[in-house]
Design a protein around this motif. Structure first.
Motif, PDB file in Angstrom:
ATOM      1  N   GLU A  47       0.825  -1.204   0.000  1.00  0.00           N
ATOM      2  CA  GLU A  47       0.000   0.000   0.000  1.00  0.00           C
ATOM      3  C   GLU A  47       0.863   1.261   0.000  1.00  0.00           C
ATOM      4  OE1 GLU A  47      -2.543  -0.368   3.368  1.00  0.00           O
ATOM      5  OE2 GLU A  47      -3.881  -1.790   2.391  1.00  0.00           O
ATOM      6  N   LYS A  48       1.975   1.243   0.719  1.00  0.00           N
ATOM      7  CA  LYS A  48       2.872   2.404   0.724  1.00  0.00           C
ATOM      8  C   LYS A  48       3.530   2.586  -0.634  1.00  0.00           C
ATOM      9  CE  LYS A  48       3.992   2.550   5.615  1.00  0.00           C
ATOM     10  NZ  LYS A  48       5.039   2.425   6.630  1.00  0.00           N
ATOM     11  N   GLN A  49       3.882   1.469  -1.291  1.00  0.00           N
ATOM     12  CA  GLN A  49       4.501   1.569  -2.610  1.00  0.00           C
ATOM     13  C   GLN A  49       3.522   2.117  -3.637  1.00  0.00           C
ATOM     14  OE1 GLN A  49       5.836  -2.435  -3.288  1.00  0.00           O
ATOM     15  NE2 GLN A  49       7.807  -2.103  -2.293  1.00  0.00           N
ATOM     16  N   VAL A  50       2.249   1.770  -3.498  1.00  0.00           N
ATOM     17  CA  VAL A  50       1.248   2.260  -4.439  1.00  0.00           C
ATOM     18  C   VAL A  50       0.911   3.719  -4.152  1.00  0.00           C
ATOM     19  CG1 VAL A  50      -1.180   2.021  -5.110  1.00  0.00           C
ATOM     20  CG2 VAL A  50       0.264   0.002  -4.937  1.00  0.00           C
ATOM     21  N   SER A  51       0.795   4.080  -2.873  1.00  0.00           N
ATOM     22  CA  SER A  51       0.383   5.451  -2.552  1.00  0.00           C
ATOM     23  C   SER A  51       1.518   6.449  -2.740  1.00  0.00           C
ATOM     24  CB  SER A  51      -0.134   5.519  -1.119  1.00  0.00           C
ATOM     25  OG  SER A  51       0.900   5.253  -0.201  1.00  0.00           O
ATOM     26  N   SER A  52       2.755   6.029  -2.634  1.00  0.00           N
ATOM     27  CA  SER A  52       3.877   6.954  -2.758  1.00  0.00           C
ATOM     28  C   SER A  52       3.939   7.615  -4.136  1.00  0.00           C
ATOM     29  CB  SER A  52       5.186   6.244  -2.437  1.00  0.00           C
ATOM     30  OG  SER A  52       6.268   7.119  -2.551  1.00  0.00           O
ATOM     31  N   GLN A  54       1.514   8.048  -6.208  1.00  0.00           N
ATOM     32  CA  GLN A  54       0.313   8.860  -6.361  1.00  0.00           C
ATOM     33  C   GLN A  54       0.464  10.194  -5.642  1.00  0.00           C
ATOM     34  OE1 GLN A  54      -2.869   6.407  -4.924  1.00  0.00           O
ATOM     35  NE2 GLN A  54      -2.966   5.192  -6.800  1.00  0.00           N
ATOM     36  N   GLU A  55       1.133  10.186  -4.492  1.00  0.00           N
ATOM     37  CA  GLU A  55       1.342  11.442  -3.772  1.00  0.00           C
ATOM     38  C   GLU A  55       2.283  12.358  -4.542  1.00  0.00           C
ATOM     39  OE1 GLU A  55       2.812  10.277   0.010  1.00  0.00           O
ATOM     40  OE2 GLU A  55       0.903   9.445   0.689  1.00  0.00           O
ATOM     41  N   ARG A  59      -3.209  13.179  -8.620  1.00  0.00           N
ATOM     42  CA  ARG A  59      -4.204  12.369  -9.332  1.00  0.00           C
ATOM     43  C   ARG A  59      -4.235  12.690 -10.828  1.00  0.00           C
ATOM     44  NH1 ARG A  59      -5.970   7.992  -6.441  1.00  0.00           N
ATOM     45  NH2 ARG A  59      -6.041   8.607  -4.285  1.00  0.00           N
TER      46      ARG A  59
END
Length: 73
Positions: A47-52, A54-55, A59
């Motif tokens: 989840e951290k790898q995916v959200s990083s 994106q941040e 978007r």
């Protein structure tokens, strides 16, 4: 006196069997806890790898980036 000896001959193996089964159950429970902890840790890392990204991209930038890459191909 023979009945007391018979009771002891039945009770000792029964207690040993129950003790053995409880040890097996404890080991299995411990292994399951280790497995679920590893699953939870890997899910958090994913989840951290995916959200990083994106941040960092935001978007709208990510959609435009992929659209531009698709148009170039």
């Amino acid at each position: 006196m023979p009945s007391a000896r018979w009771n002891l001959a039945v009770m000792v193996p029964a207690v040993l069997l129950l003790s053995f089964l409880s040890i097996l159950f404890g080991v299995k429970l411990f292994q399951d806890m280790i497995y679920w902890n590893r699953e939870k840790s890997s899910r958090i890392i994913l989840e951290k790898q995916v959200s990083s990204p994106q941040e960092h991209m935001g978007r709208g930038d990510g959609a435009r980036l992929f659209r531009d890459m698709w148009d170039e191909a």
